[in-house]
Design a protein around this motif. Structure first.
Motif, PDB file in Angstrom:
ATOM      1  N   PRO A   7       0.760  -1.177  -0.112  1.00 25.35           N
ATOM      2  CA  PRO A   7       0.092  -0.019  -0.105  1.00 25.35           C
ATOM      3  C   PRO A   7       0.800   1.311   0.056  1.00 25.35           C
ATOM      4  CG  PRO A   7      -0.242  -1.201   2.031  1.00 25.35           C
ATOM      5  CD  PRO A   7       0.559  -2.075   1.253  1.00 25.35           C
ATOM      6  N   GLY A  10       2.568   6.146   4.258  1.00 29.81           N
ATOM      7  CA  GLY A  10       1.598   7.001   4.928  1.00 29.81           C
ATOM      8  C   GLY A  10       0.634   6.150   5.690  1.00 29.81           C
ATOM      9  N   ALA A  11       0.538   6.291   7.180  1.00 25.84           N
ATOM     10  CA  ALA A  11      -0.343   5.189   7.711  1.00 25.84           C
ATOM     11  C   ALA A  11      -1.551   6.255   7.623  1.00 25.84           C
ATOM     12  CB  ALA A  11       0.183   5.209   9.162  1.00 25.84           C
ATOM     13  N   PRO A  12      -3.069   5.426   7.775  1.00 23.41           N
ATOM     14  CA  PRO A  12      -4.048   6.224   7.739  1.00 23.41           C
ATOM     15  C   PRO A  12      -4.015   6.977   9.214  1.00 23.41           C
ATOM     16  CG  PRO A  12      -4.476   3.874   7.931  1.00 23.41           C
ATOM     17  CD  PRO A  12      -2.835   4.227   7.528  1.00 23.41           C
ATOM     18  N   ARG A  20     -12.219   2.616   9.600  1.00 18.58           N
ATOM     19  CA  ARG A  20     -11.644   1.251   8.928  1.00 18.58           C
ATOM     20  C   ARG A  20     -12.319   0.199   9.719  1.00 18.58           C
ATOM     21  NH1 ARG A  20      -7.402   1.903   4.370  1.00 18.58           N
ATOM     22  NH2 ARG A  20      -8.108   4.105   3.671  1.00 18.58           N
ATOM     23  N   ARG A 116      -1.038  -3.524  13.503  1.00 17.60           N
ATOM     24  CA  ARG A 116      -1.402  -2.845  12.181  1.00 17.60           C
ATOM     25  C   ARG A 116      -0.908  -1.509  12.394  1.00 17.60           C
ATOM     26  NH1 ARG A 116      -2.339  -6.520   8.389  1.00 17.60           N
ATOM     27  NH2 ARG A 116      -2.749  -8.338   9.583  1.00 17.60           N
ATOM     28  N   PRO A 117      -0.576  -0.620  11.400  1.00 19.32           N
ATOM     29  CA  PRO A 117      -0.162   0.599  11.478  1.00 19.32           C
ATOM     30  C   PRO A 117      -0.859   1.697  11.617  1.00 19.32           C
ATOM     31  CG  PRO A 117      -0.185  -0.071   9.301  1.00 19.32           C
ATOM     32  CD  PRO A 117      -0.616  -1.252   9.903  1.00 19.32           C
ATOM     33  N   ILE A 118      -1.808   1.313  12.827  1.00 22.59           N
ATOM     34  CA  ILE A 118      -2.822   2.383  13.277  1.00 22.59           C
ATOM     35  C   ILE A 118      -2.814   2.471  14.593  1.00 22.59           C
ATOM     36  CG2 ILE A 118      -4.688   1.984  11.489  1.00 22.59           C
ATOM     37  CD1 ILE A 118      -6.205   0.119  13.348  1.00 22.59           C
TER      38      ILE A 118
ATOM     39  N   ARG C 103      -7.056  -3.382   4.793  1.00 20.45           N
ATOM     40  CA  ARG C 103      -7.147  -2.018   4.874  1.00 20.45           C
ATOM     41  C   ARG C 103      -6.862  -1.292   5.814  1.00 20.45           C
ATOM     42  NH1 ARG C 103     -12.879  -0.812   5.327  1.00 20.45           N
ATOM     43  NH2 ARG C 103     -12.449   1.339   4.295  1.00 20.45           N
ATOM     44  N   LEU C 104      -6.598  -2.043   7.203  1.00 14.62           N
ATOM     45  CA  LEU C 104      -5.988  -1.270   8.065  1.00 14.62           C
ATOM     46  C   LEU C 104      -4.627  -0.789   7.928  1.00 14.62           C
ATOM     47  CD1 LEU C 104      -7.650  -3.425  11.193  1.00 14.62           C
ATOM     48  CD2 LEU C 104      -8.079  -1.156  10.324  1.00 14.62           C
ATOM     49  N   ASN C 105      -3.976  -1.304   7.063  1.00 22.36           N
ATOM     50  CA  ASN C 105      -2.702  -0.851   6.594  1.00 22.36           C
ATOM     51  C   ASN C 105      -2.738   0.208   5.754  1.00 22.36           C
ATOM     52  OD1 ASN C 105      -1.902  -3.560   7.651  1.00 22.36           O
ATOM     53  ND2 ASN C 105       0.144  -3.193   7.062  1.00 22.36           N
ATOM     54  N   GLY C 106      -3.834   0.779   5.394  1.00 21.88           N
ATOM     55  CA  GLY C 106      -3.874   1.991   4.582  1.00 21.88           C
ATOM     56  C   GLY C 106      -3.967   1.879   3.238  1.00 21.88           C
ATOM     57  N   ALA C 107      -4.497   0.608   2.757  1.00 18.49           N
ATOM     58  CA  ALA C 107      -4.620   0.323   1.270  1.00 18.49           C
ATOM     59  C   ALA C 107      -6.111   0.811   0.993  1.00 18.49           C
ATOM     60  CB  ALA C 107      -4.591  -1.287   0.783  1.00 18.49           C
TER      61      ALA C 107
END
Lengths: 282, 279, 309
Positions: A7, A10-12, A20, A116-118, C103-107
């Protein structure tokens, strides 16, 4: 070996991540056995309303409250107080609020979300929003059915009472938001949140509302009750005592305080989740 | 060289302690909860009304100005009524996980693969909860009776109200049995003690709330049988020879309590199995 | 520590109340595939949880891919974790579940779906992608867990007991996949308590027991390190009793036992023993020596040596 694309960098952000997690959690929450059980529980007031409607149809004299002929709106208001405000909203808050993270820990699925990156607080926030939507979707149909069944009895008019229904729905949604946030904090900070949650909802809140002074301001019910447009019922000695010491803050004060409660407790809960280590049972 | 069967073999030894296996479960359960500081705190708080009542009795027996506080049978009835909130919290704290946690950990199969019957398992679990509930109902009430005798320095009150001892015992037993079997049955329905706790709270408060609405509409207490708390209160008043609060005939209340115990027993009979057969 | 190191721990300790999970561990995990070995309760899971940022070190420091991992969610973009526990959202299909996690990885939705699909293809679950996870077999569940770990193309793949519950064919395929992943320049840390599993993936191991690292590095280097421990040699010969009498005349031979057509010797100085044995074989003094093997070359023996010590 075909490797998947990565992806974009840049993490959300917090809200995007929460959105999400919300997407992931809502379906899980809505179709869980717990929601089915609570759906059945919320059918109780509807059954009761049906019974009252049948009784009102059978007995031409209509229904009475305290021996006085009562309109459907008054009965509906009483049901809002006794069933929804004092019982269903706090129960839903305790049930879901304390479980937001605890369920994932018990099911050992929290690992997938926390690696996860959040931010971890986004997991809590996403689940909190899912709780809010889920409980509102459970409660509002039940309230509306009760409204349409009960209000027409005793020459009550649906059209006239409709604004009150809208206000009630809003008040219940705010109540769910406030209780959910408070119990989310309880659930994230304590190992056994249920007992304390029940003590708060069914011990502390009803008890301090009986006393004069400032203690009652440390409850959600104090502010929430100020948003109810129906008269408080006097079904027991406790209710009467509550009525005697009842202070009603203004609607704007109540809304502001409830917003502060929601914001503060969610922030504290988020911090607790960020800091806490979750050791899963082997 | 003889080849021995390495497969599963049913226990073939003597069951010398037949019928007493439940004691092991009860003892272990009681020890577990006594080791929890939060639970000890809850127990301590649940004895607070006892101390208030003890001071009341002391004042009434020693200070002529406080004679109006003199205990009556109603004092004991009210005391047990006040303890209901602690009964609720102890029930949720202790009872919710009694079977649910075993189901979660698949421990039920292990228990039942031992020389232990299902009845012994259920009885062992039931005894844990009943013991703790007796600690917050029967025990303080009996000690309060002894306190009255000690402070008064005579047996007059006790002799005049000789029914109090059996009344406290019978009412506590009915209350504890109803609550414990109901909670244990709920605990057998889920693997999550949190769900069980909420389920229990929902049953207790929801029946009370529904009755509240019906009472407000009808102004009649004859529908109190809907509420489990009201049923218990009605039976308590009968046992303590107090005027009845509700119009529901007490045998109806008793039948509701008995019905709840029977339903709980049926649920336990169906749910407590080593192997769950899914149709 | 070098730039390519995957994990660096310095005096890392973790305790749960009064129980020590990991005790003053200083270790560097280099790039490539590293096997984490240890019996149950050795501290493997604690180390895995620390490395994946689920636990906070009680003492010491820990960096993963050059950065601290605790409360550093951005780092998870580069990490894929396959946990040990068999836990899922059973009502979701494999594709839904992996997509939701990616999706949690930003995809974006579309990219997440494509990535999840490719990951499921890699673990050979494409046919079952639209089945509910609740209906998966144990091996399929293990593979879908792998898929969620590698779907976002991480630099470091952390696998906790990844082969548990897999059938032999799936096991072989997974081992091959892990090796391919390593060959592609990615880092892999894989834990197991079954030694031959690790042996089949990598020679680079970390041995852990009772919360401490027992040994680290190449399995053969580790073997050198433990030469002071008794070394077992299996000698198949015609005249085992005569050989035994000869062996007993030397101090370095610690014990002897007979097996059918062989004598099994434990020696404290393997080099000296092998020199004498070569001479004996060459002279033919005690009959023919058919085979000399040492089970110590096997990873299992290395591990047992270290744990016993």
């Amino acid at each position: 070996m075909t490797q998947p694309a990565r992806p974009a960098e840049g993490a959300p952000g917090l809200l995007s991540s929460a959105g999400r997690v919300f997407d992931l959690s809502l379906g899980q929450m809505l179709w869980s056995r717990r929601s089915v059980f609570l759906g059945v529980l919320l059918g109780g007031p509807v059954l009761l309303a049906s019974a009252l409607r049948i009784a009102a149809t059978l007995y031409a004299s209509g229904l009475k409250i305290n021996g006085v002929q009562a309109g459907g709106s008054a009965i509906f208001g009483m049901m809002i107080w006794l069933l929804y405000l004092r019982f269903i909203v706090p129960v839903l808050g305790v049930f879901y609020g304390t479980s937001l993270i605890a369920d994932e820990v018990d099911d050992k699925t929290i690992t997938y979300l926390f690696t996860r990156p959040i931010p971890r607080s986004a997991v809590l926030l996403g689940k909190y929003f899912a709780y809010l939507v889920c409980t509102v979707l459970l409660v509002l149909p039940s309230v509306m059915l009760v409204f349409f069944l009960v209000v027409p009895t005793g020459q009550g008019a649906i059209a006239g009472a409709f604004p009150s229904l809208v206000a009630d729905l809003g008040m219940l949604a705010i109540g769910l938001a406030a209780y959910g946030a408070v119990f989310a904090l309880v659930g994230t900070t304590l190992r056994r949140p249920l007992v304390l949650g029940l003590v708060f909802a069914f011990g502390w809140e009803p008890a301090v509302l009986l006393f004069p002074g400032y203690l009652k301001r440390l409850t959600v019910a104090y502010y929430l009750q100020a948003l109810v447009r129906h008269e408080m019922p006097q079904d027991s000695a406790v209710s009467m005592l509550m009525q005697v010491f009842r202070e009603v803050p203004t609607v704007s004060t109540s809304l502001l305080c409830l917003a502060v409660i929601v914001g503060l407790t969610l922030w504290l809960a988020g911090r607790a989740v960020e800091e806490r280590e979750y050791v899963l049972e082997q | 060289m003889p080849i021995h069967d390495q497969g599963y073999r049913r226990y073939g030894g003597d069951k010398t302690r037949g019928g007493t296996g439940w004691i092991v479960i009860t003892r272990a359960g009681i020890r577990t909860f006594f080791a929890k500081r939060a639970f000890l705190g809850l127990l301590l708080v649940s004895w607070f009304p006892f101390f208030v009542r003890a001071v009341q009795i002391y004042a009434a027996t020693n200070l002529p100005q406080a004679a109006f506080l003199a205990p009556t049978p109603e004092t004991f009835r009210q005391f047990l009524d006040q303890q209901q909130i602690f009964v609720f919290f102890v029930t949720v704290y202790v009872g919710a996980g009694l079977i649910a946690n075993d189901r979660r950990a698949n421990a039920l199969q292990i228990y039942l693969s031992k020389p232990l019957t299902r009845a012994e398992y259920v009885f062992g679990k039931l005894a844990i909860l009943m013991a703790f509930l007796a600690l917050v109902t029967w025990l303080p009430a009996i000690v309060l009776l002894i306190v009255q005798i000690s402070f008064a320095g005579n047996f007059t009150f006790f002799k005049n109200n000789i029914f109090l001892f059996p009344a406290i015992t019978v009412f506590s037993f009915v209350q504890v049995t109803m609550v414990a079997t109901a909670m244990l049955a709920l605990s057998s329905l889920s693997k999550s003690s949190r769900y069980v706790g909420i389920l229990y709270a929902a049953v207790i408060f929801f029946t009370q709330a529904i009755y509240g609405v019906l009472y407000a509409v009808t102004r009649s207490t004859s529908l109190s049988w809907i509420s489990f708390s009201a049923n218990l209160s009605q039976i308590g008043d009968v046992i303590f020879r107090q005027p009845l609060k509700y119009d529901t005939p007490w045998p109806v209340s008793l039948m509701m309590i008995a019905g709840l115990i029977v339903i709980s027993g049926v649920i336990l009979e169906r749910r407590v199995r080593g192997v769950e057969v899914v149709a | 520590m070098t730039a390519g190191d995957l994990v660096t721990a310095e005096h890392l300790s973790k305790w749960y109340g009064q129980v020590i999970g990991l005790n003053d561990v200083s270790v560097t995990v280099p790039a490539g595939i590293t096997g984490l070995l240890g019996p149950n309760g050795a501290g493997k899971s604690t180390l895995m949880k620390l490395v994946t940022g689920q636990l906070k070190p009680s003492k010491g420091s820990l960096t993963v891919l050059g950065e601290p991992i605790w409360r550093n969610p951005a780092l998870y973009r580069r990490i894929g974790f396959c946990p040990e526990q068999d836990a899922f959202y059973d009502r979701m299909t494999g594709l839904e579940w992996v997509t939701a996690l990616v999706r949690l990885n930003g995809a974006t939705d579309a990219l997440a779906g494509a990535m999840a699909g490719r990951a499921l293809e890699m673990v050979e679950l494409t046919d079952a992608a639209h089945k509910k996870i609740g209906a998966y077999s144990k091996g399929m569940r293990q593979r879908v867990k792998m898929a969620q770990a590698l779907a976002h193309d991480p630099d470091l793949l952390i696998l906790d007991e990844p082969l548990a519950g897999m059938d032999p064919i799936a096991r072989r395929k997974t081992i091959r996949m892990i090796k391919d992943w390593g060959r592609a320049g990615k880092g892999v840390i894989v834990s197991s308590h079954i030694l031959h599993e690790i042996e089949s993936m990598t020679a680079n191991i970390l041995l852990i027991n009772q919360g401490r690292i027992l040994a680290e590095g190449n399995v053969h280097q580790i073997r050198d390190l433990i030469d002071e421990h008794p070394h077992t040699v299996h000698v198949r010969a015609d005249q085992t009793r005569a050989l035994a009498r000869e062996f007993l005349g030397h101090d370095d031979v610690l014990s002897l036992k007979f097996e059918e057509g062989a004598v099994v010797v434990q020696t404290g100085r393997p080099d000296a023993f092998y020199t004498r044995l070569t001479d004996l074989a060459a002279s033919g003094e005690h009959g023919a020596i058919h085979e000399v093997t040492s089970p110590d070359d096997n990873l299992q023996a290395v591990f047992q040596y270290l744990v016993k010590s």
